[in-house]
Design a protein around this motif. Structure first.
Motif, PDB file in Angstrom:
ATOM      1  N   TYR A 122       0.949  -1.162   0.006  1.00 20.46           N
ATOM      2  CA  TYR A 122       0.019  -0.089  -0.113  1.00 20.46           C
ATOM      3  C   TYR A 122       0.919   1.287   0.004  1.00 20.46           C
ATOM      4  O   TYR A 122       1.791   1.199   0.644  1.00 20.46           O
ATOM      5  N   SER A 126      -3.766   8.863   5.779  1.00 20.98           N
ATOM      6  CA  SER A 126      -2.154   8.546   5.369  1.00 20.98           C
ATOM      7  C   SER A 126      -1.193   8.537   6.475  1.00 20.98           C
ATOM      8  O   SER A 126      -1.455   9.710   7.418  1.00 20.98           O
ATOM      9  N   THR A 175      -4.741   9.684  -5.689  1.00 24.72           N
ATOM     10  CA  THR A 175      -4.563   8.714  -6.200  1.00 24.72           C
ATOM     11  C   THR A 175      -3.089   8.722  -7.075  1.00 24.72           C
ATOM     12  O   THR A 175      -2.856   9.596  -7.978  1.00 24.72           O
ATOM     13  N   MET A 188      -9.139  12.283  -0.938  1.00 26.25           N
ATOM     14  CA  MET A 188      -8.318  11.204  -1.513  1.00 26.25           C
ATOM     15  C   MET A 188      -7.458  11.577  -2.708  1.00 26.25           C
ATOM     16  O   MET A 188      -7.892  12.093  -3.557  1.00 26.25           O
ATOM     17  N   PRO A 195       0.409   4.406   3.410  1.00 25.68           N
ATOM     18  CA  PRO A 195      -0.846   3.807   4.315  1.00 25.68           C
ATOM     19  C   PRO A 195      -1.168   4.295   5.410  1.00 25.68           C
ATOM     20  O   PRO A 195      -0.452   5.193   6.065  1.00 25.68           O
ATOM     21  N   TYR A 196      -2.360   4.038   6.054  1.00 22.85           N
ATOM     22  CA  TYR A 196      -2.650   4.362   7.437  1.00 22.85           C
ATOM     23  C   TYR A 196      -1.833   3.829   8.297  1.00 22.85           C
ATOM     24  O   TYR A 196      -0.923   3.075   8.214  1.00 22.85           O
ATOM     25  N   TYR A 228      -1.411  -0.074   9.158  1.00 17.26           N
ATOM     26  CA  TYR A 228      -0.198  -0.937   8.267  1.00 17.26           C
ATOM     27  C   TYR A 228       0.901  -0.917   8.739  1.00 17.26           C
ATOM     28  O   TYR A 228       1.881  -1.733   8.836  1.00 17.26           O
ATOM     29  N   TRP A 250      -6.547  -0.036  -1.743  1.00 15.51           N
ATOM     30  CA  TRP A 250      -5.538   0.991  -1.193  1.00 15.51           C
ATOM     31  C   TRP A 250      -4.143   0.929  -1.731  1.00 15.51           C
ATOM     32  O   TRP A 250      -3.078   1.405  -1.127  1.00 15.51           O
ATOM     33  N   ARG A 308      -3.541   4.346  -3.484  1.00 18.47           N
ATOM     34  CA  ARG A 308      -4.221   5.646  -2.922  1.00 18.47           C
ATOM     35  C   ARG A 308      -4.296   5.549  -1.516  1.00 18.47           C
ATOM     36  O   ARG A 308      -4.404   4.542  -0.925  1.00 18.47           O
ATOM     37  N   ASN A 309      -4.724   6.801  -1.037  1.00 18.69           N
ATOM     38  CA  ASN A 309      -4.929   6.964   0.288  1.00 18.69           C
ATOM     39  C   ASN A 309      -5.609   8.390   0.720  1.00 18.69           C
ATOM     40  O   ASN A 309      -6.044   9.236  -0.324  1.00 18.69           O
ATOM     41  N   LYS A 310      -5.935   8.822   2.030  1.00 13.71           N
ATOM     42  CA  LYS A 310      -6.557  10.078   2.061  1.00 13.71           C
ATOM     43  C   LYS A 310      -5.458  10.862   3.066  1.00 13.71           C
ATOM     44  O   LYS A 310      -4.663  10.501   3.746  1.00 13.71           O
TER      45      LYS A 310
END
Length: 237
Positions: A9, A214, A55, A53, A12-13, A16, A39, A42-44
């Motif tokens: 990912y 993220s 990407t 978001m 990642p958040y 992870y 994921w 992409r993430n936030k």
């Protein structure tokens, strides 16, 4: 030896990274089917107090391809656009001057492979946070892509001589503790606790903490010591 296996990912958040930190060896499962709208690419982020978001654009991505067969889009402008978005969202964050160069190094890494970009990004995050976990790409070692699901996971555990395997909590219906126990492997599932921190520049009218963004958001608002404490905010079941 404790092992985890996860699809790669990008940025990642924190959950992870908690999994990665909880094990001795972390296998990037990059020779399995790509997941559309997952994921991987992409993430936030937090932009003007709202979830945003982002990407990484890909070329001909398909669930008929393995992750390590998927290439980045030919247009390189996505890199500068993403960095500009991060700058706009976090330039007033307390650790911006430290974290932004790291972010730029990751985003600007020269490759056309999403798997290689993610491997590089996780290696950089590992170094920044001073984690000792070994990172391995499944495509480079195990030669068992013909195996499926739990059977393949167990085979990687055997090859690595793992005595414990930790999986995200979402896999609790997929993996059987008794089957792992028969192979001499303890199976646990990691459940992340919600971690909150002073999350600045939330924008007018936005007062609630926005969780599960993220890792970039976590790093922008916390020093390394605080983040390493957060990496232990989970329970094993």
């Amino acid at each position: 030896m404790t092992l985890a296996i996860m699809q790669p990912y990008f940025l990642p958040y924190i959950g992870y990274l908690q999994l990665m930190n909880a094990v001795d060896t972390f296998v990037l499962y990059d020779d399995v089917a790509f997941i559309n709208r997952g994921w991987i690419n992409r993430n936030k982020l937090l932009i003007n107090g709202q979830e945003h978001m982002f990407t990484v654009p890909l070329k001909d991505a398909s669930q008929n391809k393995r992750i390590n067969e998927v290439h980045l889009a030919d247009d390189p402008k996505w890199r500068s656009k993403l960095l500009k978005t991060i700058e706009q969202g976090y330039r007033k964050a307390p650790y911006y001057l430290t974290v932004m160069p790291l972010t730029e190094k990751i985003v600007n890494f020269t490759t056309d492979s999403i798997a290689d970009l993610i491997h590089f990004s996780l290696a950089e995050l590992k170094q920044y946070l001073d984690l000792s976990t070994q990172l391995i790409k499944s495509s480079s070692v195990y030669n068992n892509a013909e195996l499926k699901a739990q059977t393949r996971i167990l085979d990687i555990c055997r090859q690595e001589k793992a005595t414990r395997y930790i999986n995200p909590i979402g896999g609790i219906e997929l993996y059987d503790k008794s089957v792992f126990a028969e192979a001499g492997i303890e199976l646990n599932f990691i459940k992340s606790k919600r971690v909150e921190y002073p999350q600045g520049n939330r924008g007018t009218g936005a007062h609630e903490f926005v969780p599960w963004l993220s890792i970039i958001d976590v790093l922008m608002f916390n020093d390394v010591t605080a983040v390493k404490t957060m990496l232990n905010e989970y329970e094993l079941v």
